[in-house]
Design a protein around this motif. Structure first.
Motif, PDB file in Angstrom:
ATOM      1  N   GLU A 267     -12.149 -13.434  18.881  1.00  0.00           N
ATOM      2  CA  GLU A 267     -12.571 -14.153  20.123  1.00  0.00           C
ATOM      3  C   GLU A 267     -11.164 -14.355  21.004  1.00  0.00           C
ATOM      4  N   GLU A 268     -10.210 -14.759  20.610  1.00  0.00           N
ATOM      5  CA  GLU A 268      -8.950 -15.234  21.486  1.00  0.00           C
ATOM      6  C   GLU A 268      -8.301 -13.920  22.135  1.00  0.00           C
ATOM      7  N   ILE A 269      -8.367 -12.710  21.292  1.00  0.00           N
ATOM      8  CA  ILE A 269      -7.586 -11.739  21.666  1.00  0.00           C
ATOM      9  C   ILE A 269      -8.685 -10.931  22.869  1.00  0.00           C
ATOM     10  N   ILE A 270     -10.033 -10.889  22.809  1.00  0.00           N
ATOM     11  CA  ILE A 270     -10.587 -10.085  23.624  1.00  0.00           C
ATOM     12  C   ILE A 270     -10.905 -10.978  24.836  1.00  0.00           C
ATOM     13  N   THR A 271     -10.594 -12.267  24.609  1.00  0.00           N
ATOM     14  CA  THR A 271     -11.086 -13.047  26.098  1.00  0.00           C
ATOM     15  C   THR A 271      -9.682 -13.035  26.637  1.00  0.00           C
ATOM     16  N   SER A 272      -8.439 -13.103  26.009  1.00  0.00           N
ATOM     17  CA  SER A 272      -7.254 -12.751  26.851  1.00  0.00           C
ATOM     18  C   SER A 272      -7.122 -11.331  27.550  1.00  0.00           C
ATOM     19  N   LEU A 273      -7.740 -10.456  26.929  1.00  0.00           N
ATOM     20  CA  LEU A 273      -7.913  -9.140  27.279  1.00  0.00           C
ATOM     21  C   LEU A 273      -8.642  -8.987  28.665  1.00  0.00           C
ATOM     22  N   VAL A 274      -9.743  -9.591  28.766  1.00  0.00           N
ATOM     23  CA  VAL A 274     -10.676  -9.195  29.811  1.00  0.00           C
ATOM     24  C   VAL A 274     -10.629 -10.265  31.001  1.00  0.00           C
ATOM     25  N   ARG A 275      -9.795 -11.384  30.630  1.00  0.00           N
ATOM     26  CA  ARG A 275      -9.618 -12.532  31.793  1.00  0.00           C
ATOM     27  C   ARG A 275      -8.946 -11.868  32.965  1.00  0.00           C
ATOM     28  N   ASP A 276      -8.044 -10.909  32.694  1.00  0.00           N
ATOM     29  CA  ASP A 276      -7.111 -10.767  33.789  1.00  0.00           C
ATOM     30  C   ASP A 276      -7.967  -9.417  34.624  1.00  0.00           C
ATOM     31  N   GLU A 277      -9.083  -8.763  33.986  1.00  0.00           N
ATOM     32  CA  GLU A 277      -9.650  -7.891  34.566  1.00  0.00           C
ATOM     33  C   GLU A 277     -11.064  -8.210  35.104  1.00  0.00           C
ATOM     34  N   LEU A 278     -11.832  -8.660  34.490  1.00  0.00           N
ATOM     35  CA  LEU A 278     -13.202  -8.827  34.928  1.00  0.00           C
ATOM     36  C   LEU A 278     -13.253 -10.200  35.734  1.00  0.00           C
ATOM     37  N   LYS A 279     -12.857 -10.041  37.085  1.00  0.00           N
ATOM     38  CA  LYS A 279     -12.771 -11.075  37.997  1.00  0.00           C
ATOM     39  C   LYS A 279     -13.960 -11.413  38.785  1.00  0.00           C
ATOM     40  N   SER A 280     -14.915 -10.344  38.778  1.00  0.00           N
ATOM     41  CA  SER A 280     -16.244 -10.653  39.976  1.00  0.00           C
ATOM     42  C   SER A 280     -17.549 -10.394  38.857  1.00  0.00           C
ATOM     43  N   TYR A 281     -18.381 -10.900  39.361  1.00  0.00           N
ATOM     44  CA  TYR A 281     -19.735 -10.867  38.874  1.00  0.00           C
ATOM     45  C   TYR A 281     -20.168  -9.490  38.952  1.00  0.00           C
ATOM     46  N   LYS A 282     -19.773  -8.798  39.922  1.00  0.00           N
ATOM     47  CA  LYS A 282     -20.237  -7.303  39.876  1.00  0.00           C
ATOM     48  C   LYS A 282     -19.575  -6.340  38.682  1.00  0.00           C
ATOM     49  N   LYS A 283     -18.439  -6.952  37.957  1.00  0.00           N
ATOM     50  CA  LYS A 283     -18.123  -6.084  36.987  1.00  0.00           C
ATOM     51  C   LYS A 283     -18.685  -6.652  35.695  1.00  0.00           C
ATOM     52  N   LEU A 284     -19.637  -7.458  35.692  1.00  0.00           N
ATOM     53  CA  LEU A 284     -20.483  -7.948  34.563  1.00  0.00           C
ATOM     54  C   LEU A 284     -21.764  -7.471  34.419  1.00  0.00           C
ATOM     55  N   PRO A 285     -22.416  -7.425  33.326  1.00  0.00           N
ATOM     56  CA  PRO A 285     -22.008  -7.683  31.918  1.00  0.00           C
ATOM     57  C   PRO A 285     -21.097  -6.357  31.501  1.00  0.00           C
ATOM     58  N   VAL A 286     -20.246  -6.880  30.373  1.00  0.00           N
ATOM     59  CA  VAL A 286     -19.537  -5.846  29.769  1.00  0.00           C
ATOM     60  C   VAL A 286     -19.672  -6.097  28.346  1.00  0.00           C
ATOM     61  N   THR A 287     -19.886  -4.951  27.377  1.00  0.00           N
ATOM     62  CA  THR A 287     -19.816  -5.454  26.149  1.00  0.00           C
ATOM     63  C   THR A 287     -18.730  -4.449  25.282  1.00  0.00           C
ATOM     64  N   LEU A 288     -17.862  -4.873  24.627  1.00  0.00           N
ATOM     65  CA  LEU A 288     -16.638  -4.223  23.982  1.00  0.00           C
ATOM     66  C   LEU A 288     -16.884  -4.561  22.608  1.00  0.00           C
ATOM     67  N   PHE A 289     -16.519  -3.265  21.749  1.00  0.00           N
ATOM     68  CA  PHE A 289     -16.438  -3.515  20.232  1.00  0.00           C
ATOM     69  C   PHE A 289     -15.208  -2.712  19.688  1.00  0.00           C
ATOM     70  N   GLN A 290     -15.196  -3.179  18.373  1.00  0.00           N
ATOM     71  CA  GLN A 290     -14.131  -2.501  17.679  1.00  0.00           C
ATOM     72  C   GLN A 290     -14.628  -2.402  16.218  1.00  0.00           C
ATOM     73  N   ILE A 291     -13.950  -1.350  15.392  1.00  0.00           N
ATOM     74  CA  ILE A 291     -14.124  -1.408  14.031  1.00  0.00           C
ATOM     75  C   ILE A 291     -12.781  -1.323  13.382  1.00  0.00           C
ATOM     76  N   GLN A 292     -12.627  -2.551  12.516  1.00  0.00           N
ATOM     77  CA  GLN A 292     -11.061  -2.835  12.020  1.00  0.00           C
ATOM     78  C   GLN A 292     -11.034  -3.717  11.101  1.00  0.00           C
ATOM     79  N   ASN A 293     -10.100  -3.640  10.413  1.00  0.00           N
ATOM     80  CA  ASN A 293      -9.612  -4.427   9.208  1.00  0.00           C
ATOM     81  C   ASN A 293      -9.474  -5.860   9.574  1.00  0.00           C
ATOM     82  N   LYS A 294     -10.169  -6.732   8.969  1.00  0.00           N
ATOM     83  CA  LYS A 294     -10.102  -8.343   9.009  1.00  0.00           C
ATOM     84  C   LYS A 294      -9.102  -8.754   8.063  1.00  0.00           C
ATOM     85  N   PHE A 295      -8.728 -10.226   8.172  1.00  0.00           N
ATOM     86  CA  PHE A 295      -8.020 -10.805   7.157  1.00  0.00           C
ATOM     87  C   PHE A 295      -8.563 -12.155   7.105  1.00  0.00           C
ATOM     88  N   ARG A 296      -8.913 -12.554   5.891  1.00  0.00           N
ATOM     89  CA  ARG A 296      -9.266 -13.880   5.595  1.00  0.00           C
ATOM     90  C   ARG A 296      -8.959 -14.312   4.286  1.00  0.00           C
TER      91      ARG A 296
END
Ligand code: 9G3
Ligand code: MG
Ligand code: MG
Length: 567
Positions: free
Chosen positions: A111-140
Motif C-alpha cells: 500500500e505505501e509503495i503504490i500510493t507513493s508511486l501514484v501520488r505524484d502522477e494521478l493529480k486530476s480526476y480525469k486520470k482516474l480510475p486506475v488499477t495497477l497490479f503486480q505478481i511478486q514475492n512477499k515477506f512476512r
C-alpha cells in the motif's frame, strides 16, 4: 521436455514434518525444496504450474483494465513512517538496515509503495480510475510457518491497487475484481466460496475473502445451503433473538468452590447446565483492561472485540495482569463488585438471571448474581462466535461450518493511505481530494497448494487441465528396446507440436517411472511398452485410472478426444 534432462527429485518417503497433504505431495513430487522454515525453492514442475496460474491471473486482471507493474521488495521505512504503520507491526514485519544505516522493510504488502508511486502522477480526476497490479514475492515473518506453501515466510502474491475519484467508481472496480477472482478460481479448478470478512488493521469497511474449501484450512466459514450467504466465522454476525428465562431474583450467595476453574466444573458442582453459567474474561484493549461476560457454552470472538473497539491491539489478559487487577486468579472472576474496569456482555447474557459467576476470590463463586442489583454493565454487544445451526444474519437459514484456505481477499480501503500520504487529486471543482482506494490480493503460491489439496489421490497429484505442468506424459518403458525407444521418440516429436509433453526417457525401472508419473500428476499418459513392435501403445487417464490400448494410427484422434474431455 525429456525427463532425463529435467530436475524432479521425487521422494519415496515423506518427511514427517509435512502434515498437510499438499505439503507432502509437493515434496514427494519433487516440486519444492525447503531452504529455511517457511522458505522454499520452486522446482521445474512447480514453476510451470505457477506460470500457468499467473497467466490466468494476468488475463483476468487485464480483462478488467488492470495494468501490470513490478514494485521493489525493498521498502524504505520512511514510507511506512508516513502511513504510520512502521511502529504498528511487530516481528512479522521483516526489517533490515542498508550499508548507510537506513532502515528498510522486506515488503509484506505494498500500500505505501503504490500510493507513493501514484501520488505524484494521478493529480486530476480525469486520470482516474486506475488499477495497477503486480505478481511478486512477499515477506512476512510468520510465528508458525506450516503446511508448506500454505503458510510460508516468503510467498508469491498478486496484489492489485485501484485509485478512484468517487465511491461509485470504487464499488464498480470492487465488483469487477470480485467477478475476476471467481473466474480465476473457477479456471484453476478450485472449489471456493467468497465470504464476508473482517477488514482488521488494513482499515476500510468492506471486504470479502475467497476461501478454497479444504479440511486443512485454518479458517472456518459459516454458510447456509440454498443461498450465497457465507462469512468468515470471525465476522459472522449473531442475530440476537431474546429468549428470556428469568426466575424470581434470589439472594446473592457466596459459595466455597475449591479447585473450580472452568465453567464446566462450576456447572457440574452446582448441578447446572453449561449455558446457565456466565464466564467473565479480562481482555486488554489497547492499553486498558475490559471485562467481558459470555454464556458458558459460547466463546469470545476476539475479532468482533477488535472491530467493536476499532483497534487491532486486543489480547487476553495474562494471569499476572488479572491477579494484579482483580486480586484473584482466572477461573474465579466475576462482575460483582467490579468498578475499576468497564464490563461488556454478549447479548445472550440478558436471557438468564440469578447468575453463577466468580466471586473475584480464588476458590469462591457467587450464585444468584443479578444485573442491576449486584453489578452494572456498560453495554451489550455481539461478542461471540456463532454456533453451527444458529440463524444466519441474513435470515437465509441455519449456518453450517466448513474449513477454508484463504486464497484471496478484496478490500475497499477508502482514503486511509491517500490521506496519510497526501495522495490527492483535483476534482471537477478544482478542489484537492484524497484518492479513494481499493486493494486486492491473491495468494498465488497458496493457490497452487490449495489446488493440490483438492486434486489428488493416494498416488499423487491430479492436475486440472488449465494449470497442469504438462498435457501428456510419454513413458518409454524400456529404452533399451529399439522398437520402444524409436516409437516413443517419434511420438514425443509428433505430440510436442500441439501439446506440452514430458517424455520419460530415463534408464529407470518401469515401477519407478509409473510411481513418479502418478506423483507428478500429468492428466494424460502414453505408455510405450512391449506392444510397441505391434504398433500398439497404452493411453491412461491419471484422474480416473482408465486405460486404453490404442493403435498408433488412431493415437492422435484418441488423445485429442480425451484431452477435450479433460476438466
Ligand atoms: O496485506 C494486507 C491487505 C492487502 C491484502 C491484499 C493485497 C494488498 N494488501 C493486510 N496485511 C496483512 N499482513 C500484513 C503483515 C505485515 Cl508484517 C504487514 F506489515 C502488513 C500486513 C498487512 O497489511
Ligand atoms: Mg484470515
Ligand atoms: Mg486476509
Amino acid at each position: 521436455m525429456k525427463q532425463s534432462k529435467m530436475f524432479i527429485p521425487t521422494l519415496r518417503e515423506v518427511p514427517n514434518d509435512a502434515e498437510s497433504k499438499s505439503h507432502q505431495l509437493l515434496l514427494k513430487a519433487g516440486m519444492i525444496k525447503q531452504i529455511a522454515s517457511g522458505v522454499y525453492s520452486y522446482l521445474p514442475i512447480a514453476k510451470r504450474v505457477l506460470n500457468n496460474i499467473e497467466a490466468i491471473v494476468r488475463e483476468e486482471m487485464e480483462a478488467i483494465d488492470g495494468v501490470e507493474i513490478l514494485m521493489p521488495a525493498l521498502q524504505p521505512s520512511e514510507l511506512w513512517q508516513e502511513s504510520g504503520r512502521w511502529p504498528s507491526y511487530g516481528a512479522e514485519l521483516m526489517r533490515m538496515t542498508d550499508r548507510h544505516g537506513r532502515e528498510f522493510a522486506l515488503g509484506p504488502t505494498h500500500e505505501e509503495i503504490i500510493t507513493s508511486l501514484v501520488r505524484d502522477e494521478l493529480k486530476s480526476y480525469k486520470k482516474l480510475p486506475v488499477t495497477l497490479f503486480q505478481i511478486q514475492n512477499k515477506f512476512r515473518d510468520e510465528k508458525r510457518p506450516r503446511f508448506g506453501l500454505l503458510r510460508g515466510r516468503e510467498f508469491i502474491m498478486k496484489d492489485a491497487y485501484s485509485f478512484h475519484a468517487t465511491e461509485e467508481s470504487l464499488d464498480a472496480t470492487y465488483q469487477d475484481m470480485y467477478q475476476a477472482y471467481s473466474n480465476i478460481y473457477n479456471r484453476v479448478g478450485l472449489k471456493f466460496r467468497p465470504v464476508i470478512a473482517d477488514s482488521g488493521a488494513i482499515g476500510g469497511s468492506h471486504t470479502h475473502e475467497f476461501m478454497a474449501l479444504a479440511e486443512i484450512g485454518e479458517d472456518t466459514i459459516a454458510y447456509t445451503d440454498g443461498s450465497d450467504y457465507a462469512a468468515n466465522i470471525e465476522k459472522a454476525e449473531v442475530l440476537y433473538t431474546p429468549n428470556v428465562q428469568h426466575t424470581a431474583e434470589a439472594a446473592l450467595e457466596k459459595i466455597h468452590t475449591p479447585g473450580v476453574k472452568t465453567a464446566q466444573q462450576l456447572a457440574d458442582l452446582l448441578g447446572k447446565r453449561l449455558d446457565e453459567i456466565v464466564k467473565s474474561m479480562i481482555v486488554k484493549v489497547d492499553d486498558r483492561f475490559v471485562m467481558f461476560l459470555i454464556r458458558g457454552h459460547h466463546e469470545l470472538n476476539d475479532v468482533k472485540v477488535k472491530s467493536f473497539f476499532g483497534t487491532e491491539v486486543v489480547e487476553m489478559a495474562t494471569e499476572a495482569e488479572i491477579e494484579g487487577i482483580m486480586n484473584a486468579k482466572p477461573g474465579s472472576l466475576g462482575p460483582v463488585g467490579v468498578d475499576k474496569i468497564d464490563i461488556y456482555a454478549d447479548h445472550s447474557v440478558q436471557d438468564i438471571n440469578n447468575l453463577a459467576v466468580g466471586a473475584n476470590e480464588t476458590d469462591y463463586h457467587y450464585i444468584n448474581a443479578n444485573l442491576g442489583r449486584d453489578f452494572q454493565i456498560k453495554a451489550f454487544g455481539d461478542f461471540r462466535f456463532i454456533l453451527e445451526g444458529e440463524q444466519a444474519a441474513d435470515g437465509s437459514g441455519p449456518v453450517k461450518f466448513a474449513e477454508g484456505i484463504e486464497v484471496g481477499q478484496v478490500f475497499k480501503l477508502g482514503t486511509k493511505y491517500s490521506e496519510a500520504m497526501k495522495a490527492t487529486f483535483l476534482d471537477e471543482q478544482g478542489k484537492a481530494q484524497p484518492m479513494i482506494m481499493g486493494c486486492y490480493g491473491i495468494g498465488v503460491s497458496r493457490t497452487l497448494s490449495a489446488v493440490i489439496e483438492q486434486h489428488h489421490d493416494d498416488n499423487g497429484i491430479i492436475w486440472p487441465k488449465a494449470i497442469t505442468p504438462f498435457d501428456i506424459h510419454i513413458i518409454s518403458v524400456n529404452p533399451k528396446q529399439d522398437a520402444q525407444r524409436t516409437l516413443a521418440d517419434q511420438l514425443y516429436t509428433d505430440f510436442s507440436k500441439n501439446y506440452q509433453v514430458l517424455y520419460d526417457d530415463r534408464q529407470e525401472r518401469a515401477g519407478v517411472k509409473f510411481n513418479d508419473a502418478d506423483l507428478i500428476g500429468v492428466p494424460l499418459r502414453i505408455v510405450v511398452g512391449k506392444q510397441a513392435a505391434d504398433g500398439i501403445v497404452e493411453v491412461k487417464l491419471r484422474g480416473t485410472g482408465e486405460s486404453f490400448e490404442v493403435p498408433v494410427n488412431e493415437l492422435t484422434a484418441k488423445i485429442e478426444t480425451l484431452y477435450q474431455d479433460l476438466a
